[in-house]
Every structure is written in C-alpha cells, then in structure tokens.
Design a protein around this motif. Structure first.
Motif, PDB file in Angstrom:
ATOM      1  N   PRO A 106      31.783  50.393  20.952  1.00  0.00           N
ATOM      2  CA  PRO A 106      32.478  49.183  21.389  1.00  0.00           C
ATOM      3  C   PRO A 106      32.949  49.233  22.836  1.00  0.00           C
ATOM      4  CG  PRO A 106      33.253  49.862  19.233  1.00  0.00           C
ATOM      5  CD  PRO A 106      32.406  50.972  19.762  1.00  0.00           C
ATOM      6  N   LEU A 107      33.217  48.043  23.363  1.00  0.00           N
ATOM      7  CA  LEU A 107      33.782  47.915  24.707  1.00  0.00           C
ATOM      8  C   LEU A 107      35.292  48.070  24.691  1.00  0.00           C
ATOM      9  CD1 LEU A 107      31.796  44.728  25.875  1.00  0.00           C
ATOM     10  CD2 LEU A 107      31.125  47.140  26.079  1.00  0.00           C
ATOM     11  N   ALA A 108      35.891  47.979  23.526  1.00  0.00           N
ATOM     12  CA  ALA A 108      37.351  47.996  23.422  1.00  0.00           C
ATOM     13  C   ALA A 108      37.795  48.722  22.163  1.00  0.00           C
ATOM     14  CB  ALA A 108      37.904  46.569  23.416  1.00  0.00           C
TER      15      ALA A 108
ATOM     16  N   ALA B 165      29.781  41.574  21.351  1.00  0.00           N
ATOM     17  CA  ALA B 165      29.289  40.256  20.963  1.00  0.00           C
ATOM     18  C   ALA B 165      29.350  39.315  22.166  1.00  0.00           C
ATOM     19  CB  ALA B 165      30.126  39.699  19.812  1.00  0.00           C
ATOM     20  N   GLN B 166      28.499  38.318  22.180  1.00  0.00           N
ATOM     21  CA  GLN B 166      28.418  37.438  23.341  1.00  0.00           C
ATOM     22  C   GLN B 166      29.748  36.753  23.624  1.00  0.00           C
ATOM     23  OE1 GLN B 166      25.670  37.278  25.430  1.00  0.00           O
ATOM     24  NE2 GLN B 166      27.243  36.327  26.733  1.00  0.00           N
ATOM     25  N   ALA B 167      30.431  36.294  22.578  1.00  0.00           N
ATOM     26  CA  ALA B 167      31.722  35.631  22.774  1.00  0.00           C
ATOM     27  C   ALA B 167      32.742  36.585  23.390  1.00  0.00           C
ATOM     28  CB  ALA B 167      32.244  35.091  21.441  1.00  0.00           C
ATOM     29  N   HIS B 168      32.671  37.850  23.015  1.00  0.00           N
ATOM     30  CA  HIS B 168      33.565  38.861  23.589  1.00  0.00           C
ATOM     31  C   HIS B 168      33.252  39.063  25.081  1.00  0.00           C
ATOM     32  CE1 HIS B 168      34.970  43.368  23.478  1.00  0.00           C
ATOM     33  NE2 HIS B 168      35.665  42.641  24.306  1.00  0.00           N
ATOM     34  N   ILE B 169      31.971  39.170  25.380  1.00  0.00           N
ATOM     35  CA  ILE B 169      31.578  39.367  26.778  1.00  0.00           C
ATOM     36  C   ILE B 169      31.956  38.148  27.620  1.00  0.00           C
ATOM     37  CG2 ILE B 169      29.586  39.629  28.320  1.00  0.00           C
ATOM     38  CD1 ILE B 169      28.266  41.276  26.055  1.00  0.00           C
ATOM     39  N   ASP B 170      31.762  36.962  27.080  1.00  0.00           N
ATOM     40  CA  ASP B 170      32.137  35.739  27.806  1.00  0.00           C
ATOM     41  C   ASP B 170      33.632  35.715  28.099  1.00  0.00           C
ATOM     42  OD1 ASP B 170      29.513  34.937  27.698  1.00  0.00           O
ATOM     43  OD2 ASP B 170      29.795  33.546  26.020  1.00  0.00           O
ATOM     44  N   ALA B 171      34.438  36.096  27.127  1.00  0.00           N
ATOM     45  CA  ALA B 171      35.889  36.129  27.319  1.00  0.00           C
ATOM     46  C   ALA B 171      36.277  37.193  28.327  1.00  0.00           C
ATOM     47  CB  ALA B 171      36.589  36.382  25.985  1.00  0.00           C
ATOM     48  N   LEU B 172      35.578  38.321  28.290  1.00  0.00           N
ATOM     49  CA  LEU B 172      35.846  39.397  29.241  1.00  0.00           C
ATOM     50  C   LEU B 172      35.575  38.935  30.671  1.00  0.00           C
ATOM     51  CD1 LEU B 172      36.572  42.415  29.538  1.00  0.00           C
ATOM     52  CD2 LEU B 172      34.163  42.941  29.123  1.00  0.00           C
ATOM     53  N   LYS B 173      34.490  38.197  30.857  1.00  0.00           N
ATOM     54  CA  LYS B 173      34.166  37.671  32.187  1.00  0.00           C
ATOM     55  C   LYS B 173      35.161  36.601  32.626  1.00  0.00           C
ATOM     56  CE  LYS B 173      29.185  38.555  31.889  1.00  0.00           C
ATOM     57  NZ  LYS B 173      27.830  37.955  31.817  1.00  0.00           N
ATOM     58  N   LYS B 174      35.637  35.827  31.671  1.00  0.00           N
ATOM     59  CA  LYS B 174      36.550  34.730  31.998  1.00  0.00           C
ATOM     60  C   LYS B 174      37.970  35.210  32.260  1.00  0.00           C
ATOM     61  CE  LYS B 174      38.194  30.252  30.260  1.00  0.00           C
ATOM     62  NZ  LYS B 174      38.064  29.246  29.159  1.00  0.00           N
TER      63      LYS B 174
ATOM     64  N   PHE C 208      33.350  51.307  30.194  1.00  0.00           N
ATOM     65  CA  PHE C 208      32.307  50.644  29.411  1.00  0.00           C
ATOM     66  C   PHE C 208      32.007  49.222  29.897  1.00  0.00           C
ATOM     67  CE2 PHE C 208      31.633  52.890  25.144  1.00  0.00           C
ATOM     68  CZ  PHE C 208      32.035  54.129  25.639  1.00  0.00           C
ATOM     69  N   ILE C 209      32.859  48.668  30.759  1.00  0.00           N
ATOM     70  CA  ILE C 209      32.756  47.233  31.049  1.00  0.00           C
ATOM     71  C   ILE C 209      32.363  46.924  32.486  1.00  0.00           C
ATOM     72  CG2 ILE C 209      34.389  46.632  29.221  1.00  0.00           C
ATOM     73  CD1 ILE C 209      36.542  46.315  31.381  1.00  0.00           C
ATOM     74  N   THR C 210      31.939  47.931  33.220  1.00  0.00           N
ATOM     75  CA  THR C 210      31.627  47.712  34.636  1.00  0.00           C
ATOM     76  C   THR C 210      30.434  46.778  34.828  1.00  0.00           C
ATOM     77  OG1 THR C 210      30.321  49.754  34.608  1.00  0.00           O
ATOM     78  CG2 THR C 210      32.605  49.919  35.353  1.00  0.00           C
ATOM     79  N   HIS C 211      29.580  46.631  33.824  1.00  0.00           N
ATOM     80  CA  HIS C 211      28.434  45.718  33.936  1.00  0.00           C
ATOM     81  C   HIS C 211      28.858  44.256  33.775  1.00  0.00           C
ATOM     82  CE1 HIS C 211      25.514  48.894  34.129  1.00  0.00           C
ATOM     83  NE2 HIS C 211      25.895  49.395  32.974  1.00  0.00           N
ATOM     84  N   PHE C 212      30.071  44.033  33.265  1.00  0.00           N
ATOM     85  CA  PHE C 212      30.490  42.678  32.922  1.00  0.00           C
ATOM     86  C   PHE C 212      31.584  42.130  33.837  1.00  0.00           C
ATOM     87  CE2 PHE C 212      29.386  44.893  28.902  1.00  0.00           C
ATOM     88  CZ  PHE C 212      28.162  44.271  28.707  1.00  0.00           C
ATOM     89  N   VAL C 213      32.343  43.007  34.467  1.00  0.00           N
ATOM     90  CA  VAL C 213      33.423  42.555  35.355  1.00  0.00           C
ATOM     91  C   VAL C 213      33.374  43.364  36.648  1.00  0.00           C
ATOM     92  CG1 VAL C 213      34.955  41.745  33.521  1.00  0.00           C
ATOM     93  CG2 VAL C 213      35.065  44.136  34.251  1.00  0.00           C
ATOM     94  N   ASP C 214      33.691  42.700  37.748  1.00  0.00           N
ATOM     95  CA  ASP C 214      33.713  43.385  39.025  1.00  0.00           C
ATOM     96  C   ASP C 214      34.982  44.209  39.195  1.00  0.00           C
ATOM     97  OD1 ASP C 214      31.286  42.286  39.785  1.00  0.00           O
ATOM     98  OD2 ASP C 214      32.247  40.465  40.546  1.00  0.00           O
ATOM     99  N   GLU C 215      36.068  43.659  38.686  1.00  0.00           N
ATOM    100  CA  GLU C 215      37.355  44.332  38.756  1.00  0.00           C
ATOM    101  C   GLU C 215      37.790  44.702  37.355  1.00  0.00           C
ATOM    102  OE1 GLU C 215      38.863  45.100  41.530  1.00  0.00           O
ATOM    103  OE2 GLU C 215      37.490  44.039  42.860  1.00  0.00           O
ATOM    104  N   VAL C 216      38.368  45.878  37.203  1.00  0.00           N
ATOM    105  CA  VAL C 216      38.821  46.294  35.884  1.00  0.00           C
ATOM    106  C   VAL C 216      40.339  46.238  35.749  1.00  0.00           C
ATOM    107  CG1 VAL C 216      36.831  47.729  35.376  1.00  0.00           C
ATOM    108  CG2 VAL C 216      38.755  48.734  36.586  1.00  0.00           C
TER     109      VAL C 216
END
Length: 259
Positions: free
Chosen positions: A82-84, A227-236, A247-255
């Motif tokens: 998982p990412l979280a 899941a896609q909804a999780h990734i979308d929320a992470l980006k938003k 684990f999330i560097t591919h999805f967000v520029d800032e952590v």
C-alpha cells in the motif's frame, strides 16, 4: 401425524454434518419431491464439508512434518504494497489437535469469512502475537526491513515461546529459533494461513479507523492500496500523516502533509 416437508427441512438445516447420514437413512423412504429436494441439498452440504475436511488436512502437512516441535508458530504479514498505513504481521501458534476449518490465504477469503475466522482463531489459538511497523519506519529503513521488524515484534508478543517458525517465503533475521520459509505458505500451512487472517483483519480494521480521520482518501474501501480514487485524492489533496512518503513520489511532487 407425518412430519411436514418444512419440519424435515428445518431438521436437516439444524443438523451438524456428522448427524446428516442418520437423517438420510431415516427419510430414505419418503418420496415426496420436497423432501427429496431438501435431502439433496443436505447431501451437497455434507459433500462440501467433507471436501473442506480433506483440504484442511492437507494444510497441516508442515505441522505434521515438524510435529516433534512443541510450539509451531506460523507468521505472515499484510500491507507491504500500500501507499499508506502500516505493515502488520501476525504470529499464531495453533493447538496440536486443531479443528478449525476454512483457514486459507486471507486474500482468498471474503471479508465476512475473515472476520468470522479471526474470532475463532483468537479463541482457540495457543497464542497470538501482532506486530506493526509505521509508515515513518517504512520510509526510514525500507519496507523489507520494516516487515522483518513487525514480524519480530509479533513473535515477541506471543505468550508462549515458539520453537519453530513457519514463515511465508522469508527467513527473518535476528531470531534464534529454527525457521522454515515456505513459498506461498499462507495457502500451504494452516498456521501461516491463520497468521495471515489475523494480520489482515487487524490491518483492515485499523485502516477503517484511519478513514474516519482522513476521509478524503477512501481508506475504508482501498485499505491504503493504490486504487485510482486514492491516487486521485492524493494528487488533489496531497499526502496525509499515514502516507508512506517513499511510496508516493510518482504521484505527488511535494510530500508535505496536507493535515
């Protein structure tokens, strides 16, 4: 007065599996179609039960092979991907004469069946231990080493010291007792399968609690996986405190956390 079909149906449904053959004999002369239908349904239940007994006996092959050890402990983990959320390890020592049915790799079981088996395992096991490794610790030392830490903690939490560990695929560093790594062990060993259920239910319940704290990410349904909804929320919204930053560097520029 003859028994009604409904009476016979209720009697068959209430009977334990080992009581069914006597009932089949008692009603073998009853030719009513409704009775034949209920007997056929009960026969299918008995066949499924017998197949489960056979499957469960096969799951005990390693426990029989190492029966000379007094306390055999199965170990498994949940949550490496998982990412979280944390990674959670379960350690279970089952009694030698274990009669629990339906244990399997937790991923192959429904949520309802996992919950049912969790309660049975907790009641009947000789000992159960649970270990955790936090997202912060995963980021600090990597997921493999964090998983080993959670497994060692699970072993340390046992009320009975094991003298043999059956592990799902890995050999855990820094433990003194004998270890037997088994590829796909959660589907081959009843002890490892039990540990996988304990770990899975524990982690899933924890992620449902986190969902109430951080509702944007859908943790109750996705359990922290990508899941896609999780990734979308992470980006938003950006990450929350239980996201694994490594684990999330591919999805967000800032952590930086949004909470």
């Amino acid at each position: 007065m003859a028994e009604t079909i409904q009476d016979i149906k209720m009697k068959l449904q209430a009977a334990k599996e080992d009581e069914l053959p006597a009932l089949f004999s008692a009603y073998e002369q009853d030719m009513r179609s409704g009775v034949r239908k209920e007997i056929e349904r009960a026969r299918k239940r008995l066949l499924a039960y017998e197949e489960e007994l056979e499957r469960t006996e096969k799951l005990k092959q390693y426990e029989r092979q190492y029966a000379m050890y007094a306390h055999i402990c199965g170990i498994d983990e949940v949550g490496r991907g998982p990412l979280a959320g944390p990674v959670v390890a379960g350690a279970v020592i089952l009694p030698k004469e274990n009669d629990i049915l339906y244990i399997n790799d937790s991923k192959k079981l429904s949520e309802k069946k996992r919950e049912e088996l969790y309660e049975v395992i907790m009641e009947k096991a000789v000992a159960v231990g649970i270990g955790y490794s936090t997202p912060e610790r995963i980021d600090e030392i990597n997921i493999l080493q964090a998983t080993y830490e959670a497994m060692r903690e699970a072993v340390s939490q046992l009320s009975v010291q094991p003298d043999l560990l059956l592990n799902d695929a890995v050999t855990i560093p820094l433990l003194s007792m004998k270890q037997v790594p088994i590829i796909k062990g959660d589907a081959k060993s009843i002890s490892i399968g039990a540990a996988s259920i304990i770990a899975k239910v524990t982690r899933d319940r924890l992620m449902v609690e986190y969902d109430s704290l951080y509702p944007a990410y859908g943790f109750a349904s996705n359990k922290g996986y990508g899941a896609q909804a999780h990734i979308d929320a992470l980006k938003k919204y950006g990450p929350c405190p239980i996201h694994r930053k490594s684990f999330i560097t591919h999805f967000v520029d800032e952590v930086e956390e949004s909470y």
